[in-house]
Design a protein around this motif. Structure first.
Motif, mmCIF file in Angstrom:
data_model
loop_
_atom_site.group_PDB
_atom_site.id
_atom_site.type_symbol
_atom_site.label_atom_id
_atom_site.label_comp_id
_atom_site.label_asym_id
_atom_site.label_seq_id
_atom_site.Cartn_x
_atom_site.Cartn_y
_atom_site.Cartn_z
ATOM 1 N N PRO A 1 -19.392 -18.364 -19.840
ATOM 2 C CA PRO A 1 -19.758 -17.810 -20.964
ATOM 3 C C PRO A 1 -18.249 -17.914 -22.202
ATOM 4 C CG PRO A 1 -20.495 -16.287 -20.183
ATOM 5 C CD PRO A 1 -19.607 -17.046 -19.251
ATOM 6 N N ASP A 2 -18.582 -19.011 -23.280
ATOM 7 C CA ASP A 2 -17.331 -18.571 -24.040
ATOM 8 C C ASP A 2 -17.753 -17.370 -25.463
ATOM 9 O OD1 ASP A 2 -15.326 -19.975 -22.724
ATOM 10 O OD2 ASP A 2 -16.417 -21.569 -23.508
ATOM 11 N N TYR A 3 -17.352 -17.191 -25.937
ATOM 12 C CA TYR A 3 -18.131 -16.244 -27.281
ATOM 13 C C TYR A 3 -17.622 -16.781 -28.201
ATOM 14 C CZ TYR A 3 -19.150 -13.699 -23.751
ATOM 15 O OH TYR A 3 -19.968 -13.283 -22.688
ATOM 16 N N ILE A 4 -18.335 -16.965 -29.378
ATOM 17 C CA ILE A 4 -18.771 -17.366 -31.029
ATOM 18 C C ILE A 4 -18.506 -15.730 -31.309
ATOM 19 C CG2 ILE A 4 -18.763 -17.814 -33.477
ATOM 20 C CD1 ILE A 4 -17.595 -20.292 -31.578
ATOM 21 N N VAL A 5 -17.315 -15.094 -32.317
ATOM 22 C CA VAL A 5 -17.216 -13.598 -32.398
ATOM 23 C C VAL A 5 -17.005 -14.001 -34.040
ATOM 24 C CG1 VAL A 5 -16.264 -11.627 -32.601
ATOM 25 C CG2 VAL A 5 -16.253 -13.230 -30.313
ATOM 26 N N LEU A 6 -17.922 -12.806 -35.166
ATOM 27 C CA LEU A 6 -18.458 -12.693 -35.899
ATOM 28 C C LEU A 6 -18.469 -11.188 -36.050
ATOM 29 C CD1 LEU A 6 -21.071 -14.607 -36.475
ATOM 30 C CD2 LEU A 6 -19.024 -15.678 -37.028
ATOM 31 N N PRO A 7 -17.598 -10.557 -37.762
ATOM 32 C CA PRO A 7 -18.178 -9.436 -38.234
ATOM 33 C C PRO A 7 -18.906 -9.124 -38.243
ATOM 34 C CG PRO A 7 -16.927 -10.390 -39.852
ATOM 35 C CD PRO A 7 -17.167 -11.726 -38.768
ATOM 36 N N SER A 8 -18.771 -7.496 -37.440
ATOM 37 C CA SER A 8 -21.095 -6.811 -37.936
ATOM 38 C C SER A 8 -20.675 -6.840 -38.713
ATOM 39 C CB SER A 8 -20.793 -5.256 -36.575
ATOM 40 O OG SER A 8 -22.228 -4.195 -36.831
ATOM 41 N N THR A 9 -22.611 -6.735 -39.041
ATOM 42 C CA THR A 9 -22.843 -6.536 -40.770
ATOM 43 C C THR A 9 -23.774 -5.074 -40.558
ATOM 44 O OG1 THR A 9 -25.196 -7.084 -39.355
ATOM 45 C CG2 THR A 9 -23.774 -8.669 -40.994
ATOM 46 N N LYS A 10 -23.763 -4.365 -39.682
ATOM 47 C CA LYS A 10 -23.968 -2.186 -39.682
ATOM 48 C C LYS A 10 -23.087 -2.255 -38.072
ATOM 49 C CE LYS A 10 -28.504 -2.624 -42.202
ATOM 50 N NZ LYS A 10 -29.287 -2.774 -41.790
ATOM 51 N N HIS B 1 -17.067 -14.636 -50.837
ATOM 52 C CA HIS B 1 -18.866 -15.156 -49.493
ATOM 53 C C HIS B 1 -18.842 -15.517 -48.218
ATOM 54 C CE1 HIS B 1 -17.258 -19.255 -50.792
ATOM 55 N NE2 HIS B 1 -16.276 -18.782 -51.690
ATOM 56 N N ILE B 2 -17.162 -15.412 -47.717
ATOM 57 C CA ILE B 2 -16.590 -15.814 -46.545
ATOM 58 C C ILE B 2 -16.584 -14.851 -45.171
ATOM 59 C CG2 ILE B 2 -15.733 -17.865 -47.333
ATOM 60 C CD1 ILE B 2 -13.021 -15.889 -47.482
ATOM 61 N N ALA B 3 -16.680 -15.119 -44.371
ATOM 62 C CA ALA B 3 -15.824 -13.633 -42.912
ATOM 63 C C ALA B 3 -15.208 -14.351 -42.230
ATOM 64 C CB ALA B 3 -17.710 -13.385 -42.464
ATOM 65 N N ALA B 4 -14.500 -13.706 -41.317
ATOM 66 C CA ALA B 4 -13.918 -14.009 -40.603
ATOM 67 C C ALA B 4 -15.094 -14.644 -39.123
ATOM 68 C CB ALA B 4 -13.430 -13.144 -39.909
ATOM 69 N N ALA B 5 -14.158 -15.415 -38.646
ATOM 70 C CA ALA B 5 -15.154 -16.081 -37.423
ATOM 71 C C ALA B 5 -13.771 -16.115 -36.432
ATOM 72 C CB ALA B 5 -15.406 -17.033 -37.494
ATOM 73 N N TRP B 6 -14.267 -15.906 -35.181
ATOM 74 C CA TRP B 6 -13.289 -16.709 -33.840
ATOM 75 C C TRP B 6 -13.562 -16.615 -32.624
ATOM 76 C CZ3 TRP B 6 -14.073 -11.657 -36.367
ATOM 77 C CH2 TRP B 6 -12.980 -10.932 -36.995
ATOM 78 N N ALA B 7 -12.911 -17.730 -32.001
ATOM 79 C CA ALA B 7 -13.369 -18.487 -31.220
ATOM 80 C C ALA B 7 -12.874 -17.326 -29.356
ATOM 81 C CB ALA B 7 -13.923 -19.590 -30.335
ATOM 82 N N VAL B 8 -13.133 -16.901 -28.258
ATOM 83 C CA VAL B 8 -12.518 -16.557 -26.864
ATOM 84 C C VAL B 8 -13.283 -17.090 -26.321
ATOM 85 C CG1 VAL B 8 -12.048 -14.557 -25.495
ATOM 86 C CG2 VAL B 8 -12.409 -14.864 -28.307
ATOM 87 N N LEU B 9 -12.311 -17.694 -24.778
ATOM 88 C CA LEU B 9 -12.987 -18.340 -23.819
ATOM 89 C C LEU B 9 -12.804 -17.287 -22.550
ATOM 90 C CD1 LEU B 9 -10.026 -21.211 -23.424
ATOM 91 C CD2 LEU B 9 -12.911 -21.649 -24.642
ATOM 92 N N GLY B 10 -13.929 -17.510 -22.260
ATOM 93 C CA GLY B 10 -14.432 -16.691 -21.432
ATOM 94 C C GLY B 10 -13.759 -16.954 -20.054
#
Length: 190
Positions: free
Chosen positions: A88-97, A107-116
């Motif tokens: 599995p790979d992962y899309i990573v977003l900032p936490s909201t809580k 109105h934007i957020a960081a986003a990342w993709a990490v290969l597993g």
């Protein structure tokens, strides 16, 4: 014969459930806590983070009076398939809580993709309003990132393709909803 049919039916049901369970559309406001990834995936994210994101997380840890090892609390990991391997790979977003404002914009957020897999690594990072997983091209899913103008009349759409060991901007459009037109523009590299 019945056992074979039962096994085939269970396998088909599992595949259908797996296909439905994958999240394909991501945004800062999306609900969900994500799934805990393997430790190597977490470390690949942390090591690959842009310096300003890493400093932002450190600032949030200090403001929340948390130890430096608690940095994971500010991220959500969503398992996806970016390529055809079994990991599995992962899309990573900032936490909201808890919320770390350093990873968000107006109105934007960081986003990342990490290969597993055996050698996890960060292959995409940017700021976005939304991110969508599109079908694969040459064995890798295409990432479609959208950023909206402040008034919302224009959409800046970037399609990212996996090339040279990471995702790179491939096709960029400006979509003007008010005038019902779109224009292809030269992609800038992050």
């Amino acid at each position: 014969m019945k056992n074979t049919q039962l096994v085939c039916g269970l396998f088909a049901s599992l595949l259908l459930h797996s296909a439905q369970a994958e999240v394909r559309d991501f945004s800062a406001e999306m609900p969900g806590r994500g799934s805990p990834p393997p430790r190597a995936v977490m470390l690949a994210l942390w090591q690959g983070l842009a310096a300003d994101d890493r400093q932002g997380v450190q600032h949030c840890l200090q403001a929340d009076q948390q130890p430096s090892r608690a940095w994971m609390r500010y991220f959500r990991f969503f398992p996806v398939r970016l390529n055809a391997d079994a990991a599995p790979d992962y899309i990573v977003l900032p936490s909201t809580k808890p919320y770390c404002g350093e990873l968000y914009g107006a109105h934007i957020a960081a986003a990342w993709a990490v290969l597993g897999g055996k050698s996890p690594r960060l292959v995409y990072q940017d700021r976005m309003d939304s991110l969508r997983l599109l079908p694969a091209v040459e064995g890798w899913r295409v990432l479609q990132q959208e950023n909206f103008s402040a008034a919302g009349a224009e959409v800046f759409r970037t399609e990212w393709r996996y090339q040279q060991s990471r995702y790179q901007p491939w096709r960029c459009l400006i979509i003007d909803h008010a005038q019902r037109r779109q224009q292809q523009v030269v992609c800038s590299t992050p």
